[in-house]
Design a protein around this motif. Structure first.
Motif, PDB file in Angstrom:
ATOM      1  N   ILE A   1       0.847  -1.196   0.000  1.00 36.78           N
ATOM      2  CA  ILE A   1       0.000   0.000   0.000  1.00 36.78           C
ATOM      3  C   ILE A   1       0.881   1.244   0.000  1.00 36.78           C
ATOM      4  N   SER A   2       0.614   2.122  -0.949  1.00 36.37           N
ATOM      5  CA  SER A   2       1.306   3.402  -1.037  1.00 36.37           C
ATOM      6  C   SER A   2       0.275   4.507  -0.822  1.00 36.37           C
ATOM      7  N   TYR A   3       0.616   5.465   0.044  1.00 37.48           N
ATOM      8  CA  TYR A   3      -0.346   6.524   0.355  1.00 37.48           C
ATOM      9  C   TYR A   3       0.370   7.759   0.876  1.00 37.48           C
ATOM     10  N   SER A   4      -0.326   8.870   0.822  1.00 37.82           N
ATOM     11  CA  SER A   4       0.177  10.133   1.350  1.00 37.82           C
ATOM     12  C   SER A   4       0.073  10.130   2.870  1.00 37.82           C
ATOM     13  N   GLY A   5       0.977  10.821   3.518  1.00 34.25           N
ATOM     14  CA  GLY A   5       0.898  10.968   4.965  1.00 34.25           C
ATOM     15  C   GLY A   5      -0.411  11.598   5.407  1.00 34.25           C
ATOM     16  N   HIS A   6      -1.002  12.412   4.530  1.00 37.29           N
ATOM     17  CA  HIS A   6      -2.289  13.042   4.847  1.00 37.29           C
ATOM     18  C   HIS A   6      -3.414  12.016   4.947  1.00 37.29           C
ATOM     19  N   ASP A   7      -3.224  10.859   4.328  1.00 39.68           N
ATOM     20  CA  ASP A   7      -4.246   9.809   4.342  1.00 39.68           C
ATOM     21  C   ASP A   7      -3.933   8.700   5.339  1.00 39.68           C
ATOM     22  N   SER A   8      -2.886   8.869   6.127  1.00 39.81           N
ATOM     23  CA  SER A   8      -2.442   7.774   6.992  1.00 39.81           C
ATOM     24  C   SER A   8      -3.489   7.355   8.021  1.00 39.81           C
ATOM     25  N   ALA A   9      -4.249   8.288   8.570  1.00 39.70           N
ATOM     26  CA  ALA A   9      -5.267   7.914   9.565  1.00 39.70           C
ATOM     27  C   ALA A   9      -6.304   6.984   8.942  1.00 39.70           C
ATOM     28  N   TRP A  10      -6.783   7.314   7.743  1.00 41.27           N
ATOM     29  CA  TRP A  10      -7.778   6.470   7.082  1.00 41.27           C
ATOM     30  C   TRP A  10      -7.189   5.109   6.717  1.00 41.27           C
ATOM     31  N   VAL A  11      -5.966   5.124   6.193  1.00 47.54           N
ATOM     32  CA  VAL A  11      -5.318   3.864   5.807  1.00 47.54           C
ATOM     33  C   VAL A  11      -5.137   2.968   7.030  1.00 47.54           C
ATOM     34  N   LYS A  12      -4.630   3.534   8.121  1.00 49.52           N
ATOM     35  CA  LYS A  12      -4.341   2.740   9.323  1.00 49.52           C
ATOM     36  C   LYS A  12      -5.594   2.334  10.094  1.00 49.52           C
ATOM     37  N   ASN A  13      -6.618   3.185  10.082  1.00 53.62           N
ATOM     38  CA  ASN A  13      -7.815   2.908  10.878  1.00 53.62           C
ATOM     39  C   ASN A  13      -8.936   2.214  10.114  1.00 53.62           C
ATOM     40  N   GLU A  14      -8.931   2.330   8.797  1.00 50.96           N
ATOM     41  CA  GLU A  14     -10.017   1.762   7.994  1.00 50.96           C
ATOM     42  C   GLU A  14      -9.525   0.691   7.012  1.00 50.96           C
ATOM     43  N   LEU A  15      -8.654   1.096   6.115  1.00 45.17           N
ATOM     44  CA  LEU A  15      -8.242   0.201   5.025  1.00 45.17           C
ATOM     45  C   LEU A  15      -7.509  -1.038   5.528  1.00 45.17           C
ATOM     46  N   ILE A  16      -6.439  -0.839   6.270  1.00 45.37           N
ATOM     47  CA  ILE A  16      -5.625  -1.975   6.718  1.00 45.37           C
ATOM     48  C   ILE A  16      -6.422  -2.940   7.599  1.00 45.37           C
ATOM     49  N   PRO A  17      -7.134  -2.466   8.624  1.00 45.26           N
ATOM     50  CA  PRO A  17      -7.899  -3.424   9.441  1.00 45.26           C
ATOM     51  C   PRO A  17      -8.912  -4.228   8.630  1.00 45.26           C
ATOM     52  N   ASN A  18      -9.564  -3.584   7.664  1.00 43.75           N
ATOM     53  CA  ASN A  18     -10.546  -4.303   6.850  1.00 43.75           C
ATOM     54  C   ASN A  18      -9.897  -5.344   5.950  1.00 43.75           C
ATOM     55  N   LEU A  19      -8.729  -5.051   5.433  1.00 42.00           N
ATOM     56  CA  LEU A  19      -8.026  -6.031   4.601  1.00 42.00           C
ATOM     57  C   LEU A  19      -7.465  -7.166   5.454  1.00 42.00           C
ATOM     58  N   GLU A  20      -6.849  -6.813   6.571  1.00 42.39           N
ATOM     59  CA  GLU A  20      -6.200  -7.841   7.389  1.00 42.39           C
ATOM     60  C   GLU A  20      -7.198  -8.749   8.103  1.00 42.39           C
ATOM     61  N   LYS A  21      -8.407  -8.288   8.345  1.00 38.40           N
ATOM     62  CA  LYS A  21      -9.394  -9.187   8.953  1.00 38.40           C
ATOM     63  C   LYS A  21      -9.828 -10.269   7.965  1.00 38.40           C
ATOM     64  N   GLU A  22      -9.516 -10.065   6.692  1.00 33.21           N
ATOM     65  CA  GLU A  22      -9.782 -11.069   5.653  1.00 33.21           C
ATOM     66  C   GLU A  22      -8.520 -11.892   5.359  1.00 33.21           C
TER      67      GLU A  22
ATOM     68  N   CYS B   1       1.916  -5.242   2.944  1.00 39.70           N
ATOM     69  CA  CYS B   1       3.269  -4.715   3.100  1.00 39.70           C
ATOM     70  C   CYS B   1       3.153  -3.201   3.299  1.00 39.70           C
ATOM     71  N   LEU B   2       3.672  -2.725   4.429  1.00 40.31           N
ATOM     72  CA  LEU B   2       3.619  -1.298   4.755  1.00 40.31           C
ATOM     73  C   LEU B   2       5.012  -0.778   5.058  1.00 40.31           C
ATOM     74  N   HIS B   3       5.246   0.470   4.713  1.00 44.56           N
ATOM     75  CA  HIS B   3       6.584   1.006   4.951  1.00 44.56           C
ATOM     76  C   HIS B   3       6.936   1.026   6.431  1.00 44.56           C
ATOM     77  N   GLU B   4       5.960   1.274   7.313  1.00 40.72           N
ATOM     78  CA  GLU B   4       6.255   1.353   8.744  1.00 40.72           C
ATOM     79  C   GLU B   4       6.789   0.047   9.315  1.00 40.72           C
ATOM     80  N   ARG B   5       6.360  -1.059   8.778  1.00 43.71           N
ATOM     81  CA  ARG B   5       6.778  -2.332   9.358  1.00 43.71           C
ATOM     82  C   ARG B   5       7.623  -3.202   8.435  1.00 43.71           C
ATOM     83  N   ASN B   6       7.714  -2.862   7.152  1.00 42.02           N
ATOM     84  CA  ASN B   6       8.419  -3.749   6.237  1.00 42.02           C
ATOM     85  C   ASN B   6       9.602  -3.129   5.502  1.00 42.02           C
TER      86      ASN B   6
END
Length: 77
Positions: A18-39, A44-49
């Protein structure tokens, strides 16, 4: 390039990078990633990989090469 499925399965560690702007990080971290990972989608994210000591470009290329797909979050931000 046509790569045999067996080789892809050995080299690909993630379903998506996932590539995204820092301005979108709250939505990516709070909405997108949890919804994908629950499936059970491996993300792969820059913060952890990203690997310390490598350039951002090297890390992005490495993550893309280890992922089946890339997700680019595009927004007005």
């Amino acid at each position: 390039r046509n790569v045999p499925l067996e080789e892809l399965q050995r080299t690909l560690q993630f379903h998506a990078f996932i590539s995204y702007s820092g301005h979108d990080s709250a939505w990516v971290k709070n909405e997108l990633i949890p919804n994908l990972e629950k499936e059970d989608i491996r993300i792969c994210l820059h913060e952890r990989n990203f690997v310390a000591g490598k350039s951002i470009v090297e890390n992005i290329i490495n993550c893309i090469e280890k992922s089946y797909k890339s997700i680019f979050v595009l927004s007005p931000n």
